[in-house]
Design an enzyme around this catalytic site. Sequence first.
Site, PDB file in Angstrom:
ATOM      1  N   ASN A   9       0.868  -1.176   0.000  1.00  0.00           N
ATOM      2  CA  ASN A   9       0.000   0.000   0.000  1.00  0.00           C
ATOM      3  C   ASN A   9       0.905   1.226   0.000  1.00  0.00           C
ATOM      4  O   ASN A   9       1.510   1.550   1.022  1.00  0.00           O
ATOM      5  CB  ASN A   9      -0.887  -0.028   1.254  1.00  0.00           C
ATOM      6  CG  ASN A   9      -1.673   1.262   1.440  1.00  0.00           C
ATOM      7  OD1 ASN A   9      -1.779   2.070   0.511  1.00  0.00           O
ATOM      8  ND2 ASN A   9      -2.225   1.466   2.625  1.00  0.00           N
ATOM      9  N   TRP A  10       0.977   1.878  -1.149  1.00  0.00           N
ATOM     10  CA  TRP A  10       1.923   2.993  -1.289  1.00  0.00           C
ATOM     11  C   TRP A  10       1.357   4.290  -0.727  1.00  0.00           C
ATOM     12  O   TRP A  10       2.041   5.321  -0.757  1.00  0.00           O
ATOM     13  CB  TRP A  10       2.316   3.176  -2.755  1.00  0.00           C
ATOM     14  CG  TRP A  10       3.074   2.016  -3.335  1.00  0.00           C
ATOM     15  CD1 TRP A  10       3.402   0.832  -2.698  1.00  0.00           C
ATOM     16  CD2 TRP A  10       3.618   1.914  -4.657  1.00  0.00           C
ATOM     17  NE1 TRP A  10       4.101   0.019  -3.547  1.00  0.00           N
ATOM     18  CE2 TRP A  10       4.252   0.645  -4.766  1.00  0.00           C
ATOM     19  CE3 TRP A  10       3.625   2.757  -5.778  1.00  0.00           C
ATOM     20  CZ2 TRP A  10       4.881   0.219  -5.928  1.00  0.00           C
ATOM     21  CZ3 TRP A  10       4.249   2.323  -6.942  1.00  0.00           C
ATOM     22  CH2 TRP A  10       4.873   1.073  -7.005  1.00  0.00           C
ATOM     23  N   LYS A  11       0.124   4.263  -0.274  1.00  0.00           N
ATOM     24  CA  LYS A  11      -0.520   5.438   0.321  1.00  0.00           C
ATOM     25  C   LYS A  11      -0.332   6.666  -0.592  1.00  0.00           C
ATOM     26  O   LYS A  11      -0.350   6.537  -1.804  1.00  0.00           O
ATOM     27  CB  LYS A  11       0.028   5.691   1.729  1.00  0.00           C
ATOM     28  CG  LYS A  11      -0.014   4.436   2.609  1.00  0.00           C
ATOM     29  CD  LYS A  11       0.141   4.742   4.057  1.00  0.00           C
ATOM     30  CE  LYS A  11       0.304   3.444   4.832  1.00  0.00           C
ATOM     31  NZ  LYS A  11       0.042   3.580   6.243  1.00  0.00           N
ATOM     32  N   HIS A  95      -9.515   0.979   4.748  1.00  0.00           N
ATOM     33  CA  HIS A  95      -8.259   1.148   5.489  1.00  0.00           C
ATOM     34  C   HIS A  95      -8.520   2.056   6.698  1.00  0.00           C
ATOM     35  O   HIS A  95      -9.326   2.984   6.619  1.00  0.00           O
ATOM     36  CB  HIS A  95      -7.203   1.760   4.565  1.00  0.00           C
ATOM     37  CG  HIS A  95      -5.824   1.736   5.144  1.00  0.00           C
ATOM     38  ND1 HIS A  95      -5.404   2.652   6.083  1.00  0.00           N
ATOM     39  CD2 HIS A  95      -4.779   0.896   4.939  1.00  0.00           C
ATOM     40  CE1 HIS A  95      -4.153   2.376   6.421  1.00  0.00           C
ATOM     41  NE2 HIS A  95      -3.748   1.316   5.741  1.00  0.00           N
ATOM     42  N   GLU A  97      -6.944   4.456   7.867  1.00  0.00           N
ATOM     43  CA  GLU A  97      -6.749   5.890   7.602  1.00  0.00           C
ATOM     44  C   GLU A  97      -7.991   6.491   6.941  1.00  0.00           C
ATOM     45  O   GLU A  97      -8.331   7.648   7.153  1.00  0.00           O
ATOM     46  CB  GLU A  97      -5.484   6.091   6.749  1.00  0.00           C
ATOM     47  CG  GLU A  97      -4.229   5.845   7.578  1.00  0.00           C
ATOM     48  CD  GLU A  97      -3.017   5.396   6.794  1.00  0.00           C
ATOM     49  OE1 GLU A  97      -3.020   5.465   5.553  1.00  0.00           O
ATOM     50  OE2 GLU A  97      -2.057   4.940   7.445  1.00  0.00           O
ATOM     51  N   GLU A 167      -5.483  -5.206  10.510  1.00  0.00           N
ATOM     52  CA  GLU A 167      -4.468  -4.186  10.743  1.00  0.00           C
ATOM     53  C   GLU A 167      -4.788  -3.434  12.030  1.00  0.00           C
ATOM     54  O   GLU A 167      -5.607  -2.503  12.024  1.00  0.00           O
ATOM     55  CB  GLU A 167      -4.453  -3.187   9.585  1.00  0.00           C
ATOM     56  CG  GLU A 167      -4.153  -3.791   8.235  1.00  0.00           C
ATOM     57  CD  GLU A 167      -3.574  -2.765   7.284  1.00  0.00           C
ATOM     58  OE1 GLU A 167      -2.473  -2.992   6.796  1.00  0.00           O
ATOM     59  OE2 GLU A 167      -4.221  -1.725   7.052  1.00  0.00           O
ATOM     60  N   GLY A 173       2.273   2.122  10.805  1.00  0.00           N
ATOM     61  CA  GLY A 173       3.219   3.227  10.665  1.00  0.00           C
ATOM     62  C   GLY A 173       3.917   3.615  11.954  1.00  0.00           C
ATOM     63  O   GLY A 173       4.552   4.666  12.028  1.00  0.00           O
ATOM     64  N   SER A 213       3.204  -2.233  10.453  1.00  0.00           N
ATOM     65  CA  SER A 213       4.664  -2.244  10.638  1.00  0.00           C
ATOM     66  C   SER A 213       5.296  -3.585  10.284  1.00  0.00           C
ATOM     67  O   SER A 213       6.206  -4.048  10.970  1.00  0.00           O
ATOM     68  CB  SER A 213       5.028  -1.819  12.066  1.00  0.00           C
ATOM     69  OG  SER A 213       4.635  -0.473  12.283  1.00  0.00           O
ATOM     70  N   GLY A 234       2.737  -1.163   4.345  1.00  0.00           N
ATOM     71  CA  GLY A 234       2.776   0.256   4.009  1.00  0.00           C
ATOM     72  C   GLY A 234       4.203   0.721   3.791  1.00  0.00           C
ATOM     73  O   GLY A 234       4.778   0.551   2.721  1.00  0.00           O
ATOM     74  N   GLY A 235       4.803   1.279   4.826  1.00  0.00           N
ATOM     75  CA  GLY A 235       6.128   1.899   4.730  1.00  0.00           C
ATOM     76  C   GLY A 235       7.180   1.038   4.049  1.00  0.00           C
ATOM     77  O   GLY A 235       7.935   1.525   3.200  1.00  0.00           O
TER      78      GLY A 235
HETATM   79  C1  PEP Z   1      -0.811   0.041   5.917  1.00  0.00           C
HETATM   80  O1  PEP Z   1      -0.817   1.169   5.488  1.00  0.00           O
HETATM   81  O2  PEP Z   1      -1.715  -0.748   5.559  1.00  0.00           O
HETATM   82  C2  PEP Z   1       0.239  -0.370   6.823  1.00  0.00           C
HETATM   83  C3  PEP Z   1       0.152  -1.532   7.396  1.00  0.00           C
HETATM   84  O3  PEP Z   1       1.294   0.521   7.012  1.00  0.00           O
HETATM   85  P1  PEP Z   1       2.715   0.201   7.713  1.00  0.00           P
HETATM   86  O4  PEP Z   1       3.207  -1.097   7.127  1.00  0.00           O
HETATM   87  O5  PEP Z   1       3.571   1.353   7.372  1.00  0.00           O
HETATM   88  O6  PEP Z   1       2.451   0.064   9.178  1.00  0.00           O
END
Ligand code: PEP
Length: 250
Positions: A9-11, A95, A97, A167, A173, A213, A234-235
């Site tokens: 997920n490149w957000k 998600h 967010e 999640e 994050g 994470s 994500g990251g």
């Molecule tokens: C996400 O955005 O779905 C996520 C899990 O982010 P991160 O891996 O950065 O925690």
Amino acid sequence: MRTPIIAGNWKMYKTVGEAVDLVKALLAGLGSGHGREVVVCPPFTALYAVRPLLVGTGIALGAQNLYHEREGAFTGEIAPGMLVDVGCRYVIIGHSERRQYFTETDAGVNRKLKAALAAGLRPIMCVGESKPQRDAGEAEAIVTGQVGAGLVDISAAQMAEVVIAYEPIWAIGTGDTATPADAQAMHLAIRHTLGDMYGDAVAQSVRIQYGGSVKPDNIDELMAQPDIDGALVGGASLKADSFLRIVHYQ
Ligand code: PEP
């Protein structure tokens, strides 16, 4: 047998040029015969540019959101059919967010899920509890409640197309991951909920990703859990080397 699915997920990161470069680097390092399904979810603006690079490769294209209507006067929104048109196979829905900053509700998630399925997209439905909810001992009730509400009127046959991503919000994050044991316990609870809704065969076939994470140094232990079928990253999906290491978990 559930095929593991690793999605990035490149957000709201990556210009078109950066997205193209990242896809090229992923393709160069991916290899074949790894037995994992790989998905990247760039921002909307980069979908059209990366699509031709991904055709016929082992990486599928996904989007990060959609609107539940087919078309119309909905300024700023993107219809499910538009995502199909641009080559998407997957779409992330609900998600945390989006739930947190854009007031998405379980009912809205359910509408989006139905719209995605009707258009032929595979939804990745995100669920997860906040830190206060976990501290209050409510995590399982919150998460299984989100699963039930998000899947209202989704048939057993349609569940073959649905991926669920657990999640925990406090792990996204933050560098703070759920322990593999805690993640496994929640995945099992989600599978039991699916069993109550659809029966054991469907429950055993649905893929449940962990997200929060996920990094090269914790993916192996997470993927060793029997009910963790992949990761939503994500990251660590923003750099080719870390995402490839996650895809190539042991
Ligand atoms: C996400 O955005 O779905 C996520 C899990 O982010 P991160 O891996 O950065 O925690």
